[in-house]
Motif scaffolding. Sequence first.
Motif, short mmCIF file in Angstrom:
data_model
loop_
_atom_site.label_atom_id
_atom_site.label_comp_id
_atom_site.label_asym_id
_atom_site.label_seq_id
_atom_site.Cartn_x
_atom_site.Cartn_y
_atom_site.Cartn_z
N TRP A 1 0.87 -1.16 0.11
CA TRP A 1 0.12 -0.02 -0.23
C TRP A 1 0.94 1.40 0.02
O TRP A 1 0.51 2.25 -0.72
N LEU B 1 -7.00 0.06 7.69
CA LEU B 1 -8.33 -0.50 7.27
C LEU B 1 -9.17 -0.49 8.47
O LEU B 1 -10.38 -0.04 8.33
N THR B 2 -8.63 -0.78 9.63
CA THR B 2 -9.43 -1.01 10.71
C THR B 2 -8.58 -0.27 11.89
O THR B 2 -7.24 -0.26 12.00
N VAL C 1 -6.93 -8.58 9.34
CA VAL C 1 -6.83 -7.38 8.45
C VAL C 1 -6.69 -7.71 7.03
O VAL C 1 -7.12 -7.42 5.95
N LEU D 1 -9.07 -7.50 3.63
CA LEU D 1 -8.53 -6.56 2.61
C LEU D 1 -8.70 -7.41 1.26
O LEU D 1 -9.30 -6.82 0.41
N LEU E 1 -12.40 -7.64 0.36
CA LEU E 1 -12.91 -6.19 -0.29
C LEU E 1 -12.70 -6.46 -2.00
O LEU E 1 -13.55 -5.78 -2.62
N PRO F 1 -12.06 0.65 -0.40
CA PRO F 1 -12.68 0.78 0.89
C PRO F 1 -12.27 2.31 1.64
O PRO F 1 -11.82 3.01 1.02
N LEU G 1 -10.60 4.04 4.40
CA LEU G 1 -9.60 3.96 5.41
C LEU G 1 -9.62 4.97 6.55
O LEU G 1 -10.34 6.12 6.18
#
Length: 212
Positions: free
Chosen positions: A105, A114-115, A179, A183, A186, A191, A193
Amino acid sequence: MSDARAELAAAGAKLAALGLSPGSSGNLSVREGDRMLITPTGADLGDLDPAALAELSLDGEHLGGPRPSKEFPLHGAFYRRDPATTAVVHLHSRHASAVSCLQPWSERSAIPPLTPYFVMRVGQAPLVPYAAPGDPAQAGALAALDFEFRAALLQNHGPITAGTSLAAAVDAAVEIEEVAALLLGLGQHRPRLLEPAEIHELTAKYGTPWDA
């Protein structure tokens, strides 16, 4: 027998029961002063003998016990990076290993924010370039990264986490797998973020590194 040996065996059993250590994959270690206890080569994490762990110096000198996991240089690299690190967990868990095969990423984290739990329990996790398992050059590449992190993905290989306790390193390994599964689930969907202010709130409270 030291508590550290029993804790290492219990952690291995937990990770195996969660399905995060297929076959004889993965390795765990704990630091005791200027040495480490590490799982033997080819060990089944679900059936570790606390009395049969390898003992190494932090530089990798074999001090006792069976032949250590070939990944011991990575463990030593984490211990030398941060004296507060007392445990390292390396797995081949399915979803995190899959994400290690993708483009990262960012330069400092293979996985996006993401979380909140990923940010709280893991923090940024860079992708370390591929090397054959056990290649000391990969440990050198990890050691050379000039920013803070407590976890990484080894490219086309799997996750590795470090912690100030074995429980923290295990929790981080479990969270990376969770996670990573989200990911991948999805797919091509874009998503939402966490926003920078949301990330800062979490890192300030939980002390995890994030400047990705």
